[in-house]
Motif scaffolding. Structure first.
Motif, PDB file in Angstrom:
ATOM      1  N   PRO A 104       0.837  -1.215   0.000  1.00 36.95           N
ATOM      2  CA  PRO A 104       0.000   0.000   0.000  1.00 36.95           C
ATOM      3  C   PRO A 104       0.868   1.260   0.000  1.00 36.95           C
ATOM      4  CG  PRO A 104      -0.725  -1.572   1.673  1.00 36.95           C
ATOM      5  CD  PRO A 104       0.587  -2.081   1.171  1.00 36.95           C
ATOM      6  N   LEU A 105       0.351   2.319  -0.610  1.00 35.81           N
ATOM      7  CA  LEU A 105       1.052   3.602  -0.602  1.00 35.81           C
ATOM      8  C   LEU A 105       1.136   4.138   0.814  1.00 35.81           C
ATOM      9  CD1 LEU A 105       2.252   6.086  -2.102  1.00 35.81           C
ATOM     10  CD2 LEU A 105      -0.093   6.951  -2.282  1.00 35.81           C
ATOM     11  N   SER A 106       2.323   4.545   1.216  1.00 34.65           N
ATOM     12  CA  SER A 106       2.509   5.098   2.556  1.00 34.65           C
ATOM     13  C   SER A 106       3.538   6.216   2.495  1.00 34.65           C
ATOM     14  CB  SER A 106       2.984   4.007   3.522  1.00 34.65           C
ATOM     15  OG  SER A 106       3.292   4.560   4.794  1.00 34.65           O
ATOM     16  N   VAL A 107       3.151   7.381   3.001  1.00 33.01           N
ATOM     17  CA  VAL A 107       4.043   8.532   3.093  1.00 33.01           C
ATOM     18  C   VAL A 107       3.960   9.053   4.517  1.00 33.01           C
ATOM     19  CG1 VAL A 107       4.646  10.799   2.179  1.00 33.01           C
ATOM     20  CG2 VAL A 107       3.557   9.106   0.683  1.00 33.01           C
ATOM     21  N   SER A 108       5.109   9.193   5.167  1.00 29.93           N
ATOM     22  CA  SER A 108       5.102   9.683   6.539  1.00 29.93           C
ATOM     23  C   SER A 108       6.391  10.438   6.830  1.00 29.93           C
ATOM     24  CB  SER A 108       4.947   8.528   7.533  1.00 29.93           C
ATOM     25  OG  SER A 108       6.022   7.621   7.415  1.00 29.93           O
ATOM     26  N   ALA A 109       6.350  11.196   7.906  1.00 26.77           N
ATOM     27  CA  ALA A 109       7.527  11.913   8.392  1.00 26.77           C
ATOM     28  C   ALA A 109       7.423  11.940   9.905  1.00 26.77           C
ATOM     29  CB  ALA A 109       7.593  13.322   7.834  1.00 26.77           C
ATOM     30  N   GLY A 110       8.372  11.294  10.572  1.00 27.41           N
ATOM     31  CA  GLY A 110       8.258  11.161  12.014  1.00 27.41           C
ATOM     32  C   GLY A 110       7.022  10.351  12.342  1.00 27.41           C
ATOM     33  N   ASN A 111       6.179  10.884  13.202  1.00 32.58           N
ATOM     34  CA  ASN A 111       4.934  10.203  13.571  1.00 32.58           C
ATOM     35  C   ASN A 111       3.746  10.700  12.770  1.00 32.58           C
ATOM     36  OD1 ASN A 111       6.203   8.674  15.609  1.00 32.58           O
ATOM     37  ND2 ASN A 111       6.069  10.408  17.035  1.00 32.58           N
ATOM     38  N   ARG A 112       4.001  11.504  11.756  1.00 27.40           N
ATOM     39  CA  ARG A 112       2.907  12.120  11.003  1.00 27.40           C
ATOM     40  C   ARG A 112       2.682  11.391   9.682  1.00 27.40           C
ATOM     41  NH1 ARG A 112       2.094  18.627  10.163  1.00 27.40           N
ATOM     42  NH2 ARG A 112       0.199  18.531   8.900  1.00 27.40           N
ATOM     43  N   THR A 113       1.448  10.972   9.432  1.00 26.35           N
ATOM     44  CA  THR A 113       1.089  10.313   8.180  1.00 26.35           C
ATOM     45  C   THR A 113       0.700  11.356   7.146  1.00 26.35           C
ATOM     46  OG1 THR A 113       0.317   8.338   9.332  1.00 26.35           O
ATOM     47  CG2 THR A 113      -0.483   8.669   7.095  1.00 26.35           C
ATOM     48  N   LEU A 114       1.294  11.236   5.939  1.00 27.98           N
ATOM     49  CA  LEU A 114       1.063  12.229   4.889  1.00 27.98           C
ATOM     50  C   LEU A 114       0.402  11.624   3.655  1.00 27.98           C
ATOM     51  CD1 LEU A 114       4.592  13.912   5.014  1.00 27.98           C
ATOM     52  CD2 LEU A 114       2.544  14.602   6.242  1.00 27.98           C
ATOM     53  N   THR A 115       0.037  10.373   3.714  1.00 30.64           N
ATOM     54  CA  THR A 115      -0.527   9.715   2.542  1.00 30.64           C
ATOM     55  C   THR A 115      -1.819  10.412   2.123  1.00 30.64           C
ATOM     56  OG1 THR A 115       0.288   7.641   3.479  1.00 30.64           O
ATOM     57  CG2 THR A 115      -1.169   7.492   1.565  1.00 30.64           C
ATOM     58  N   PRO A 116      -1.894  10.902   0.883  1.00 30.80           N
ATOM     59  CA  PRO A 116      -3.118  11.587   0.440  1.00 30.80           C
ATOM     60  C   PRO A 116      -4.319  10.650   0.490  1.00 30.80           C
ATOM     61  CG  PRO A 116      -1.309  11.946  -1.109  1.00 30.80           C
ATOM     62  CD  PRO A 116      -0.863  10.869  -0.176  1.00 30.80           C
ATOM     63  N   SER A 117      -5.482  11.210   0.754  1.00 33.97           N
ATOM     64  CA  SER A 117      -6.715  10.424   0.759  1.00 33.97           C
ATOM     65  C   SER A 117      -7.475  10.553  -0.552  1.00 33.97           C
ATOM     66  CB  SER A 117      -7.618  10.851   1.921  1.00 33.97           C
ATOM     67  OG  SER A 117      -7.915  12.246   1.838  1.00 33.97           O
ATOM     68  N   ALA A 118      -7.302  11.685  -1.260  1.00 36.40           N
ATOM     69  CA  ALA A 118      -8.006  11.901  -2.529  1.00 36.40           C
ATOM     70  C   ALA A 118      -7.454  10.936  -3.585  1.00 36.40           C
ATOM     71  CB  ALA A 118      -7.835  13.342  -2.988  1.00 36.40           C
ATOM     72  N   ARG A 156       5.665  -5.494   1.081  1.00 33.07           N
ATOM     73  CA  ARG A 156       4.517  -5.657   1.969  1.00 33.07           C
ATOM     74  C   ARG A 156       3.268  -6.090   1.202  1.00 33.07           C
ATOM     75  NH1 ARG A 156       2.979  -0.751   3.149  1.00 33.07           N
ATOM     76  NH2 ARG A 156       4.254   0.106   1.466  1.00 33.07           N
ATOM     77  N   GLY A 157       3.428  -6.364  -0.083  1.00 32.13           N
ATOM     78  CA  GLY A 157       2.301  -6.730  -0.934  1.00 32.13           C
ATOM     79  C   GLY A 157       2.552  -6.250  -2.344  1.00 32.13           C
ATOM     80  N   LEU A 158       1.546  -6.298  -3.197  1.00 36.96           N
ATOM     81  CA  LEU A 158       1.692  -5.800  -4.556  1.00 36.96           C
ATOM     82  C   LEU A 158       1.947  -4.302  -4.538  1.00 36.96           C
ATOM     83  CD1 LEU A 158      -1.237  -7.722  -6.309  1.00 36.96           C
ATOM     84  CD2 LEU A 158       1.205  -8.263  -6.369  1.00 36.96           C
ATOM     85  N   PRO A 159       2.817  -3.790  -5.420  1.00 38.84           N
ATOM     86  CA  PRO A 159       3.103  -2.349  -5.407  1.00 38.84           C
ATOM     87  C   PRO A 159       1.845  -1.507  -5.616  1.00 38.84           C
ATOM     88  CG  PRO A 159       4.709  -3.516  -6.765  1.00 38.84           C
ATOM     89  CD  PRO A 159       3.631  -4.509  -6.419  1.00 38.84           C
ATOM     90  N   LEU A 160       1.686  -0.520  -4.761  1.00 33.81           N
ATOM     91  CA  LEU A 160       0.583   0.450  -4.885  1.00 33.81           C
ATOM     92  C   LEU A 160      -0.768  -0.242  -5.031  1.00 33.81           C
ATOM     93  CD1 LEU A 160       2.368   2.965  -7.288  1.00 33.81           C
ATOM     94  CD2 LEU A 160       1.954   3.276  -4.836  1.00 33.81           C
ATOM     95  N   LEU A 161      -0.978  -1.278  -4.242  1.00 37.60           N
ATOM     96  CA  LEU A 161      -2.192  -2.075  -4.392  1.00 37.60           C
ATOM     97  C   LEU A 161      -3.469  -1.314  -4.054  1.00 37.60           C
ATOM     98  CD1 LEU A 161      -3.254  -3.125  -1.325  1.00 37.60           C
ATOM     99  CD2 LEU A 161      -1.153  -4.422  -1.489  1.00 37.60           C
ATOM    100  N   ASP A 162      -3.350  -0.198  -3.360  1.00 40.90           N
ATOM    101  CA  ASP A 162      -4.532   0.586  -2.988  1.00 40.90           C
ATOM    102  C   ASP A 162      -4.626   1.899  -3.774  1.00 40.90           C
ATOM    103  OD1 ASP A 162      -2.286   1.711  -1.820  1.00 40.90           O
ATOM    104  OD2 ASP A 162      -3.244   2.127   0.107  1.00 40.90           O
ATOM    105  N   VAL A 163      -3.949   1.941  -4.934  1.00 37.10           N
ATOM    106  CA  VAL A 163      -3.930   3.159  -5.751  1.00 37.10           C
ATOM    107  C   VAL A 163      -4.501   2.849  -7.132  1.00 37.10           C
ATOM    108  CG1 VAL A 163      -2.422   4.865  -6.880  1.00 37.10           C
ATOM    109  CG2 VAL A 163      -1.948   4.117  -4.530  1.00 37.10           C
ATOM    110  N   ASP A 164      -5.351   3.744  -7.647  1.00 38.53           N
ATOM    111  CA  ASP A 164      -5.854   3.580  -9.011  1.00 38.53           C
ATOM    112  C   ASP A 164      -4.671   3.575  -9.988  1.00 38.53           C
ATOM    113  OD1 ASP A 164      -8.452   3.613  -8.067  1.00 38.53           O
ATOM    114  OD2 ASP A 164      -8.718   5.759  -8.412  1.00 38.53           O
ATOM    115  N   GLN A 165      -4.797   2.781 -11.057  1.00 39.28           N
ATOM    116  CA  GLN A 165      -3.675   2.662 -11.997  1.00 39.28           C
ATOM    117  C   GLN A 165      -4.166   2.722 -13.433  1.00 39.28           C
ATOM    118  OE1 GLN A 165      -1.230  -0.777 -11.142  1.00 39.28           O
ATOM    119  NE2 GLN A 165      -1.254  -0.397  -8.937  1.00 39.28           N
ATOM    120  N   GLY A 166      -3.587   3.653 -14.196  1.00 46.27           N
ATOM    121  CA  GLY A 166      -3.804   3.713 -15.628  1.00 46.27           C
ATOM    122  C   GLY A 166      -2.699   2.949 -16.336  1.00 46.27           C
TER     123      GLY A 166
END
Length: 280
Positions: A12-26, A145-155
């Protein structure tokens, strides 16, 4: 920067810095970020981004929408890293000639680390340092951790990049397993191969590797069972028999009386070279 950016796309896509999650929801922001990260260190043109996000049927506001997504991602990064937006624009998410580049050099990025470990592992194997090569390739595998970007739309573009990354993983994994079989680490690969043959039910080479590992680990009947289950699946679902190479391997396992190495036949294939590899 007070925190280090942690980027993960091998799952799954994951972006973080320290304890802060930055992964976009849109969804489209996630899609855009995933695309830029698979192309890390490369400029992705605005036209390619629009084609990818709108499947070559963009709305009239597509350019403005992409610019807005980029602005939102930059703002999130600047806030989390506690740096000015101008620094994010200059050092991380950069604009280049009607395109964008995500510079991951100062970040922890699982894809970049995977590529680095895979390259080093392959170099070690080519140099004959089997233990080091296996260790590095195993470390690369642990990043997944699984298939790359498995929770992201893909064209189409992102699908092609994901397929490329998965193929790199597959090639590295096969090279490592072959090496482990070659140096006699039969028991070490049994659990992994048992899962791989389920994941790839018609891959004859994986089944062959599993048969070799089982037989050399003293489980001859289990090795024969693997062949018979594969043959049943192939004949019932595909209407074909296993290859002559795999059938020959099955006969060699059937004729074996112990886990000792069997002399390879003339003009043997890779499977038969591995079957005759030294025991432990």
């Amino acid at each position: 920067m007070r925190s280090t950016l942690d980027l993960r796309i091998l799952g799954p896509l994951s972006v973080s810095a320290g304890n802060r999650t930055l992964t976009p929801s849109a969804p489209k922001e996630r899609h855009l970020l995933g695309l830029l990260l698979t192309q890390h260190e490369k400029v992705v043109s605005l036209n390619r981004i629009i084609d990818e996000l709108w499947l070559k049927k963009p709305s009239k506001s597509a350019v403005t929408a992409v610019q807005t997504y980029i602005l939102n991602i930059r703002r999130q990064l600047a806030a989390a890293l506690d740096v000015p937006g101008s620094r994010v624009r200059a050092e991380i998410l950069q604009t280049h000639n009607r395109g964008y580049l995500f510079d991951t050099a100062q970040s922890r990025f699982d894809l970049a680390e995977f590529e680095r470990l895979t390259a080093r592992g392959s170099t070690a194997l080519d140099a004959g340092d089997h233990a080091k090569g296996v260790r590095l390739l195993a470390a690369a595998e642990q990043l997944w951790r699984g298939l790359p970007l498995l929770d992201v739309d893909q064209g189409p573009l992102l699908q092609a990049e994901v397929a490329r990354i998965e193929q790199t993983r597959s090639n590295a994994r096969i090279k490592r397993v072959e090496t482990q079989l070659h140096i006699g680490q039969f028991r070490e690969v049994l659990a992994e191969l048992s899962g791989l043959v389920v994941e790839h039910p018609f891959d004859e080479h994986l089944h062959g590797y599993y048969m070799i590992a089982l037989q050399r680990a003293g489980r001859r009947q289990d090795a024969l069972r693997v062949f018979h289950e594969l043959r049943k699946s192939m004949t019932e679902e595909l209407g074909i028999e296993p290859s002559a190479e795999l059938q020959l391997l099955q006969r060699r396992v059937l004729d074996a009386n112990s886990t000792s190495a069997i002399e390879p036949i003339a003009r043997h294939s890779l499977l038969h070279q591995l079957y005759a590899a030294p025991g432990r």
